[in-house]
Design a protein around this motif. Structure first.
Motif, PDB file in Angstrom:
ATOM      1  N   CYS A 263      27.921  41.430  62.001  1.00  0.00           N
ATOM      2  CA  CYS A 263      27.467  40.759  63.232  1.00  0.00           C
ATOM      3  C   CYS A 263      26.647  41.717  64.089  1.00  0.00           C
ATOM      4  O   CYS A 263      25.661  41.321  64.725  1.00  0.00           O
ATOM      5  N   ALA A 264      27.049  42.983  64.098  1.00  0.00           N
ATOM      6  CA  ALA A 264      26.286  43.994  64.828  1.00  0.00           C
ATOM      7  C   ALA A 264      24.910  44.183  64.197  1.00  0.00           C
ATOM      8  O   ALA A 264      23.920  44.427  64.896  1.00  0.00           O
ATOM      9  N   GLN A 265      24.848  44.056  62.878  1.00  0.00           N
ATOM     10  CA  GLN A 265      23.550  44.122  62.193  1.00  0.00           C
ATOM     11  C   GLN A 265      22.652  42.973  62.640  1.00  0.00           C
ATOM     12  O   GLN A 265      21.451  43.164  62.873  1.00  0.00           O
TER      13      GLN A 265
ATOM     14  N   HIS B 235      22.291  46.384  66.073  1.00  0.00           N
ATOM     15  CA  HIS B 235      23.064  47.536  66.537  1.00  0.00           C
ATOM     16  C   HIS B 235      24.036  48.050  65.477  1.00  0.00           C
ATOM     17  O   HIS B 235      25.045  48.678  65.818  1.00  0.00           O
ATOM     18  N   PHE B 236      23.746  47.822  64.201  1.00  0.00           N
ATOM     19  CA  PHE B 236      24.696  48.237  63.162  1.00  0.00           C
ATOM     20  C   PHE B 236      24.985  49.733  63.177  1.00  0.00           C
ATOM     21  O   PHE B 236      26.167  50.130  63.144  1.00  0.00           O
ATOM     22  N   PRO B 237      23.982  50.622  63.175  1.00  0.00           N
ATOM     23  CA  PRO B 237      24.290  52.060  63.077  1.00  0.00           C
ATOM     24  C   PRO B 237      25.252  52.547  64.158  1.00  0.00           C
ATOM     25  O   PRO B 237      26.205  53.280  63.869  1.00  0.00           O
ATOM     26  N   ALA B 238      25.008  52.142  65.394  1.00  0.00           N
ATOM     27  CA  ALA B 238      25.852  52.606  66.497  1.00  0.00           C
ATOM     28  C   ALA B 238      27.268  52.041  66.379  1.00  0.00           C
ATOM     29  O   ALA B 238      28.257  52.760  66.585  1.00  0.00           O
ATOM     30  N   PHE B 239      27.392  50.746  66.045  1.00  0.00           N
ATOM     31  CA  PHE B 239      28.720  50.141  65.941  1.00  0.00           C
ATOM     32  C   PHE B 239      29.466  50.691  64.727  1.00  0.00           C
ATOM     33  O   PHE B 239      30.690  50.871  64.777  1.00  0.00           O
TER      34      PHE B 239
ATOM     35  N   LEU C 225      35.584  47.229  71.327  1.00  0.00           N
ATOM     36  CA  LEU C 225      34.864  48.393  70.816  1.00  0.00           C
ATOM     37  C   LEU C 225      33.357  48.178  70.900  1.00  0.00           C
ATOM     38  O   LEU C 225      32.597  49.133  71.103  1.00  0.00           O
ATOM     39  N   ALA C 226      32.931  46.934  70.758  1.00  0.00           N
ATOM     40  CA  ALA C 226      31.503  46.634  70.868  1.00  0.00           C
ATOM     41  C   ALA C 226      30.971  46.989  72.248  1.00  0.00           C
ATOM     42  O   ALA C 226      29.777  47.260  72.417  1.00  0.00           O
ATOM     43  N   GLY C 227      31.871  47.004  73.232  1.00  0.00           N
ATOM     44  CA  GLY C 227      31.468  47.372  74.583  1.00  0.00           C
ATOM     45  C   GLY C 227      31.003  48.814  74.690  1.00  0.00           C
ATOM     46  O   GLY C 227      30.354  49.193  75.667  1.00  0.00           O
TER      47      GLY C 227
ATOM     48  N   LEU D  52      25.394  45.266  72.809  1.00  0.00           N
ATOM     49  CA  LEU D  52      25.988  44.565  71.663  1.00  0.00           C
ATOM     50  C   LEU D  52      26.929  43.432  72.069  1.00  0.00           C
ATOM     51  O   LEU D  52      26.941  42.366  71.446  1.00  0.00           O
ATOM     52  N   ASP D  53      27.709  43.622  73.114  1.00  0.00           N
ATOM     53  CA  ASP D  53      28.711  42.623  73.497  1.00  0.00           C
ATOM     54  C   ASP D  53      28.040  41.441  74.202  1.00  0.00           C
ATOM     55  O   ASP D  53      27.939  41.390  75.429  1.00  0.00           O
ATOM     56  N   THR D  54      27.609  40.494  73.390  1.00  0.00           N
ATOM     57  CA  THR D  54      26.947  39.285  73.893  1.00  0.00           C
ATOM     58  C   THR D  54      27.705  38.055  73.407  1.00  0.00           C
ATOM     59  O   THR D  54      28.529  38.149  72.488  1.00  0.00           O
ATOM     60  N   PRO D  55      27.452  36.886  73.990  1.00  0.00           N
ATOM     61  CA  PRO D  55      28.100  35.667  73.494  1.00  0.00           C
ATOM     62  C   PRO D  55      27.825  35.423  72.012  1.00  0.00           C
ATOM     63  O   PRO D  55      28.711  34.971  71.275  1.00  0.00           O
ATOM     64  N   ALA D  56      26.620  35.721  71.555  1.00  0.00           N
ATOM     65  CA  ALA D  56      26.283  35.505  70.141  1.00  0.00           C
ATOM     66  C   ALA D  56      27.101  36.421  69.245  1.00  0.00           C
ATOM     67  O   ALA D  56      27.607  35.992  68.195  1.00  0.00           O
ATOM     68  N   PHE D  57      27.256  37.678  69.636  1.00  0.00           N
ATOM     69  CA  PHE D  57      28.060  38.615  68.852  1.00  0.00           C
ATOM     70  C   PHE D  57      29.521  38.174  68.834  1.00  0.00           C
ATOM     71  O   PHE D  57      30.164  38.158  67.780  1.00  0.00           O
ATOM     72  N   ARG D  58      30.048  37.795  69.975  1.00  0.00           N
ATOM     73  CA  ARG D  58      31.443  37.369  70.039  1.00  0.00           C
ATOM     74  C   ARG D  58      31.697  36.149  69.156  1.00  0.00           C
ATOM     75  O   ARG D  58      32.713  36.079  68.453  1.00  0.00           O
ATOM     76  N   ALA D  59      30.776  35.199  69.185  1.00  0.00           N
ATOM     77  CA  ALA D  59      30.937  33.997  68.367  1.00  0.00           C
ATOM     78  C   ALA D  59      30.906  34.349  66.890  1.00  0.00           C
ATOM     79  O   ALA D  59      31.686  33.809  66.080  1.00  0.00           O
TER      80      ALA D  59
END
Length: 258
Positions: A152-154, A158-162, A187-189, A194-201
């Motif tokens: 989801c981070a990808q 934001h995959f590398p950082a997460f 942790l995404a915070g 990264l911590d967006t509604p789309a990421f959370r969903a």
């Protein structure tokens, strides 16, 4: 005066010799940590194969049922690799990993600065393959949940950082803390943006669960012995007991020069 200079030079040589021995000892400790931690993950491979075989058709998440949604930008055979780095890099590091695996964290601790430096310089491209080995060994779903969250981070770029945040906050192997989606979202915070509604969903829905399962089956069919499995241009570097971050850098830079 000449004798004093001679003594000073001898003392300097002795200090250099002691420093070199300390560096060698440090490298040996890092390699020993990776090898020792790998034992658990190797044993996990045999266990998880048996578990999956015994439960074939019973566990939807482990049977590969449902549509496979690869994360954005996934490449390679069947879209199972998450790429990091320039496509034109002359060297490719292929990493099969499990976010619950302590040996994977040990590899990160030893090699991450070198890998980051080589990627940033355009000399190395990394292809990450996510598996769920420890889930089968110890039970739980932390490997799957963390891998899905990383995918989801990808999607969010934001995959590398997460990826690094997950290893920096890896729980003990027996603690299935990553099974909690809320914990992964917290942790995404730590990753800006990264911590967006789309990421959370994406995390809560398990959007990429079937993709992770497919990646895991590819790992099994590839005949690999455990995680991490790390291939430099197709050659398993962790089977080389003399391998160090410095040697990895030398090999990549040599390849870059052609």
């Amino acid at each position: 005066m000449s004798e004093k200079n001679h003594d000073a030079k001898r003392t300097a040589r002795q200090r250099l010799a002691v420093q070199r021995e300390k560096q060698k000892a440090s490298e040996r400790r890092r390699r020993t940590l990776i090898v020792a931690a790998s034992v658990v993950c190797v044993l996990a491979l045999a266990t998880v194969i048996g578990v999956l075989a015994a439960n074939s058709g019973k566990d939807k998440s482990s049977s590969g049922a449902g549509p496979v949604a690869a994360p954005s930008g996934a490449q390679g055979k069947d879209g199972l690799a998450i790429p990091v780095g320039k496509d034109g890099a002359r060297s490719t590091l292929t990493v099969w990993e499990d976010f619950r695996c302590p040996a994977c964290q040990a590899f990160e601790a030893a090699y991450r600065p070198t890998v980051h430096s080589l990627v940033d310089s355009g000399k190395l491209r990394v292809e990450y393959h996510l598996v769920r080995l420890i889930d089968g060994n110890l039970g739980g779903s932390g490997s799957l949940r963390a891998a899905n969250a990383a995918a989801c981070a990808q999607d969010a770029g934001h995959f590398p950082a997460f990826h690094d945040v997950l290893y920096d906050n890896q729980p003990k192997e027996t603690d299935d803390a990553f099974a909690d989606n809320a914990a992964l979202i917290r942790l995404a915070g730590k990753v800006k943006g990264l911590d967006t509604p789309a990421f959370r969903a994406c995390v809560d829905k398990g959007t990429h669960d079937s993709w992770v399962d497919k990646s895991h089956r590819a790992f099994q069919s590839g005949g690999f012995s455990g995680t991490p499995t790390v291939l430099l241009n197709g050659k398993n570097i962790l089977e080389d007991r003399s391998m160090t971050p410095a040697r990895l850098k030398q090999q990549v830079e040599a390849a870059d020069k052609g």
